[in-house]
Design a protein around this motif. Structure first.
Motif, PDB file in Angstrom:
ATOM      1  N   ILE A 148       0.846  -1.205   0.000  1.00  8.87           N
ATOM      2  CA  ILE A 148       0.000   0.000   0.000  1.00  8.87           C
ATOM      3  C   ILE A 148       0.877   1.249   0.000  1.00  8.87           C
ATOM      4  O   ILE A 148       0.668   2.181  -0.787  1.00  8.87           O
ATOM      5  N   GLN A 149       1.861   1.259   0.866  1.00  8.56           N
ATOM      6  CA  GLN A 149       2.747   2.416   0.964  1.00  8.56           C
ATOM      7  C   GLN A 149       3.492   2.652  -0.352  1.00  8.56           C
ATOM      8  O   GLN A 149       3.641   3.794  -0.805  1.00  8.56           O
ATOM      9  N   GLY A 150       3.931   1.571  -1.001  1.00  8.06           N
ATOM     10  CA  GLY A 150       4.676   1.701  -2.251  1.00  8.06           C
ATOM     11  C   GLY A 150       3.827   2.225  -3.387  1.00  8.06           C
ATOM     12  O   GLY A 150       4.278   3.059  -4.188  1.00  8.06           O
ATOM     13  N   ALA A 151       2.576   1.766  -3.472  1.00  7.94           N
ATOM     14  CA  ALA A 151       1.687   2.215  -4.544  1.00  7.94           C
ATOM     15  C   ALA A 151       1.333   3.692  -4.372  1.00  7.94           C
ATOM     16  O   ALA A 151       1.293   4.452  -5.348  1.00  7.94           O
ATOM     17  N   VAL A 152       1.088   4.109  -3.142  1.00  2.24           N
ATOM     18  CA  VAL A 152       0.775   5.516  -2.877  1.00  2.24           C
ATOM     19  C   VAL A 152       1.983   6.396  -3.145  1.00  2.24           C
ATOM     20  O   VAL A 152       1.876   7.467  -3.766  1.00  2.24           O
ATOM     21  N   GLU A 153       3.152   5.945  -2.710  1.00  3.15           N
ATOM     22  CA  GLU A 153       4.379   6.723  -2.948  1.00  3.15           C
ATOM     23  C   GLU A 153       4.630   6.910  -4.436  1.00  3.15           C
ATOM     24  O   GLU A 153       5.042   7.987  -4.880  1.00  3.15           O
ATOM     25  N   LEU A 154       4.368   5.874  -5.238  1.00  2.58           N
ATOM     26  CA  LEU A 154       4.579   5.959  -6.677  1.00  2.58           C
ATOM     27  C   LEU A 154       3.673   7.014  -7.293  1.00  2.58           C
ATOM     28  O   LEU A 154       4.124   7.843  -8.099  1.00  2.58           O
ATOM     29  N   LEU A 155       2.398   7.019  -6.926  1.00  2.00           N
ATOM     30  CA  LEU A 155       1.485   8.019  -7.483  1.00  2.00           C
ATOM     31  C   LEU A 155       1.902   9.429  -7.102  1.00  2.00           C
ATOM     32  O   LEU A 155       1.952  10.323  -7.956  1.00  2.00           O
ATOM     33  N   GLU A 156       2.224   9.631  -5.845  1.00  2.00           N
ATOM     34  CA  GLU A 156       2.519  10.989  -5.395  1.00  2.00           C
ATOM     35  C   GLU A 156       3.871  11.478  -5.892  1.00  2.00           C
ATOM     36  O   GLU A 156       4.062  12.674  -6.125  1.00  2.00           O
ATOM     37  N   ARG A 157       4.793  10.557  -6.095  1.00  2.00           N
ATOM     38  CA  ARG A 157       6.107  10.952  -6.625  1.00  2.00           C
ATOM     39  C   ARG A 157       6.035  11.261  -8.109  1.00  2.00           C
ATOM     40  O   ARG A 157       6.627  12.233  -8.586  1.00  2.00           O
ATOM     41  N   LYS A 158       5.307  10.459  -8.857  1.00  2.00           N
ATOM     42  CA  LYS A 158       5.224  10.631 -10.306  1.00  2.00           C
ATOM     43  C   LYS A 158       4.136  11.601 -10.736  1.00  2.00           C
ATOM     44  O   LYS A 158       4.092  12.020 -11.897  1.00  2.00           O
ATOM     45  N   GLN A 159       3.244  11.947  -9.807  1.00  2.00           N
ATOM     46  CA  GLN A 159       2.139  12.852 -10.112  1.00  2.00           C
ATOM     47  C   GLN A 159       1.320  12.372 -11.314  1.00  2.00           C
ATOM     48  O   GLN A 159       0.917  13.154 -12.183  1.00  2.00           O
ATOM     49  N   CYS A 160       1.085  11.069 -11.375  1.00  2.00           N
ATOM     50  CA  CYS A 160       0.301  10.500 -12.470  1.00  2.00           C
ATOM     51  C   CYS A 160      -1.176  10.464 -12.069  1.00  2.00           C
ATOM     52  O   CYS A 160      -1.538  10.783 -10.937  1.00  2.00           O
ATOM     53  N   SER A 161      -2.020  10.059 -13.009  1.00  2.00           N
ATOM     54  CA  SER A 161      -3.457  10.013 -12.729  1.00  2.00           C
ATOM     55  C   SER A 161      -3.802   8.908 -11.747  1.00  2.00           C
ATOM     56  O   SER A 161      -4.593   9.102 -10.819  1.00  2.00           O
ATOM     57  N   ASN A 162      -3.214   7.721 -11.976  1.00  2.00           N
ATOM     58  CA  ASN A 162      -3.529   6.608 -11.083  1.00  2.00           C
ATOM     59  C   ASN A 162      -2.467   5.527 -11.151  1.00  2.00           C
ATOM     60  O   ASN A 162      -1.616   5.510 -12.056  1.00  2.00           O
ATOM     61  N   VAL A 163      -2.541   4.621 -10.191  1.00  2.00           N
ATOM     62  CA  VAL A 163      -1.637   3.470 -10.107  1.00  2.00           C
ATOM     63  C   VAL A 163      -2.490   2.225  -9.899  1.00  2.00           C
ATOM     64  O   VAL A 163      -3.429   2.234  -9.103  1.00  2.00           O
ATOM     65  N   ILE A 164      -2.184   1.170 -10.645  1.00  2.00           N
ATOM     66  CA  ILE A 164      -2.811  -0.130 -10.424  1.00  2.00           C
ATOM     67  C   ILE A 164      -1.734  -1.113  -9.971  1.00  2.00           C
ATOM     68  O   ILE A 164      -0.540  -0.872 -10.177  1.00  2.00           O
ATOM     69  N   THR A 165      -2.146  -2.201  -9.356  1.00  2.00           N
ATOM     70  CA  THR A 165      -1.196  -3.220  -8.935  1.00  2.00           C
ATOM     71  C   THR A 165      -1.361  -4.478  -9.776  1.00  2.00           C
ATOM     72  O   THR A 165      -2.459  -4.807 -10.224  1.00  2.00           O
ATOM     73  N   ALA A 166      -0.259  -5.181  -9.987  1.00  2.00           N
ATOM     74  CA  ALA A 166      -0.274  -6.380 -10.825  1.00  2.00           C
ATOM     75  C   ALA A 166       0.925  -7.249 -10.499  1.00  2.00           C
ATOM     76  O   ALA A 166       1.901  -6.796  -9.894  1.00  2.00           O
ATOM     77  N   ALA A 167       0.834  -8.500 -10.920  1.00  2.00           N
ATOM     78  CA  ALA A 167       1.927  -9.457 -10.751  1.00  2.00           C
ATOM     79  C   ALA A 167       2.411  -9.909 -12.119  1.00  2.00           C
ATOM     80  O   ALA A 167       1.649  -9.885 -13.099  1.00  2.00           O
ATOM     81  N   PRO A 168       3.674 -10.325 -12.242  1.00  2.00           N
ATOM     82  CA  PRO A 168       4.151 -10.843 -13.534  1.00  2.00           C
ATOM     83  C   PRO A 168       3.254 -11.974 -14.025  1.00  2.00           C
ATOM     84  O   PRO A 168       2.901 -12.880 -13.260  1.00  2.00           O
ATOM     85  N   ALA A 169       2.869 -11.909 -15.285  1.00  2.00           N
ATOM     86  CA  ALA A 169       1.936 -12.888 -15.843  1.00  2.00           C
ATOM     87  C   ALA A 169       2.599 -14.252 -16.004  1.00  2.00           C
ATOM     88  O   ALA A 169       3.775 -14.347 -16.377  1.00  2.00           O
ATOM     89  N   ARG A 170       1.827 -15.299 -15.752  1.00  2.00           N
ATOM     90  CA  ARG A 170       2.332 -16.667 -15.932  1.00  2.00           C
ATOM     91  C   ARG A 170       2.246 -17.085 -17.394  1.00  2.00           C
ATOM     92  O   ARG A 170       2.907 -18.027 -17.811  1.00  2.00           O
ATOM     93  N   ARG A 171       1.417 -16.437 -18.173  1.00  2.00           N
ATOM     94  CA  ARG A 171       1.280 -16.707 -19.604  1.00  2.00           C
ATOM     95  C   ARG A 171       1.544 -15.427 -20.367  1.00  2.00           C
ATOM     96  O   ARG A 171       1.188 -14.338 -19.912  1.00  2.00           O
ATOM     97  N   SER A 172       2.152 -15.550 -21.540  1.00  2.00           N
ATOM     98  CA  SER A 172       2.445 -14.383 -22.361  1.00  2.00           C
ATOM     99  C   SER A 172       1.626 -14.424 -23.652  1.00  2.00           C
ATOM    100  O   SER A 172       1.613 -15.448 -24.341  1.00  2.00           O
ATOM    101  N   PRO A 173       0.928 -13.340 -23.996  1.00  2.00           N
ATOM    102  CA  PRO A 173       0.181 -13.314 -25.257  1.00  2.00           C
ATOM    103  C   PRO A 173       1.089 -13.382 -26.477  1.00  2.00           C
ATOM    104  O   PRO A 173       0.627 -13.648 -27.589  1.00  2.00           O
ATOM    105  N   TYR A 174       2.392 -13.165 -26.273  1.00  2.00           N
ATOM    106  CA  TYR A 174       3.357 -13.227 -27.377  1.00  2.00           C
ATOM    107  C   TYR A 174       3.962 -14.625 -27.530  1.00  2.00           C
ATOM    108  O   TYR A 174       4.638 -14.899 -28.512  1.00  2.00           O
ATOM    109  N   PHE A 175       3.714 -15.500 -26.512  1.00  2.00           N
ATOM    110  CA  PHE A 175       4.416 -16.792 -26.533  1.00  2.00           C
ATOM    111  C   PHE A 175       3.501 -17.991 -26.298  1.00  2.00           C
ATOM    112  O   PHE A 175       3.508 -18.943 -27.075  1.00  2.00           O
TER     113      PHE A 175
END
Length: 239
Positions: free
Chosen positions: A118-145
């Motif tokens: 939670i702290q990391g996601a909030v820090e990222l938004l406030e540091r980068k001044q972007c519209s929003n931040v979403i959370t995700a994990a590395p995908a187990r399947r690749s649409p390219y592979f």
């Protein structure tokens, strides 16, 4: 900088009945998100929105600052979550007569996150001044592979094609699975939004073992197992 955390949990779950208040490690599921928000030290207010009196009572017991009754039309099986979040934010600001700068929504069915996420996601938004931040994990399947779909003729093809052939998944562009655990917005971005994607949406990466969303009985059992594997860590939320 004023920050609000919302936790939106409706009562009519079909995949796992009453999942938001179902006991896990001797506590209702929603309690994990409330306690994580509180322990983060980030928020001026933690608000829980629900159409269920039982959920709101559990939220009160575990320390939510405000309880917001969600309108019935925002709590059906077909209802999108974003309007419920916007309604909750609007009601909290109206009641407290406060305008918040950073808005965070924690999914009640994602208890495996840790406070640092939670702290990391909030820090990222406030540091980068972007519209929003979403959370995700590395995908187990690749649409390219190795993620495929059927074309109009009914034959299998890769979901996304590159000019060059990829022979190892590690060589394909990095892809992520959204885990719906944490959403962070600037206030202007959330107001009137109808999607979680903007031109400047940023991603906060979380590991797979903290990215499981409970949507079935199997999910519930697996999350319960993982919580108990690190019971000492998660029990500190309730001390």
């Amino acid at each position: 900088m004023k920050r609000l955390c919302t936790i939106c949990a409706r009562g009519g779950s079909k995949g796992v009945k009453n999942k938001n208040i179902r006991p896990m490690m001797d506590h209702p599921l929603i309690a994990f998100s409330i306690k994580q928000a509180k322990q983060s030290g980030l928020f001026d207010c933690v608000a829980v929105s629900s159409d269920s009196k039982e959920i709101l009572e559990a939220a009160r017991k575990y320390g939510a600052d405000l309880l917001i009754e969600r309108p019935v039309q925002m709590a059906t099986d077909e209802s999108a979550k974003l309007p419920a979040i916007q309604h909750c934010v609007s009601e909290v600001e109206k009641q407290l007569k406060v305008t918040f700068d950073t808005l965070v929504d924690l999914d009640a069915t994602s208890p495996l996150r840790i406070v640092e996420d939670i702290q990391g996601a909030v820090e990222l938004l406030e540091r980068k001044q972007c519209s929003n931040v979403i959370t995700a994990a590395p995908a187990r399947r690749s649409p390219y592979f190795n993620l495929v779909e059927l074309n109009t003729k009914g034959f299998v093809q890769l979901s996304k094609k590159l000019d060059q052939t990829i022979v190892r998944r590690q060589d394909s562009p990095k892809c992520y699975d959204m885990n719906a655990s944490i959403y962070v917005w600037s206030r202007n971005a959330l107001h009137g939004a109808n999607s979680v994607f903007y031109e400047d949406t940023m991603l906060f990466e979380m590991p797979e073992e903290r990215s499981i969303d409970i949507d079935s009985e199997v999910d519930f059992m697996f999350v319960d197992f993982l919580l108990n594997q690190k019971r000492d860590l998660y029990e500190t939320l309730f001390l």
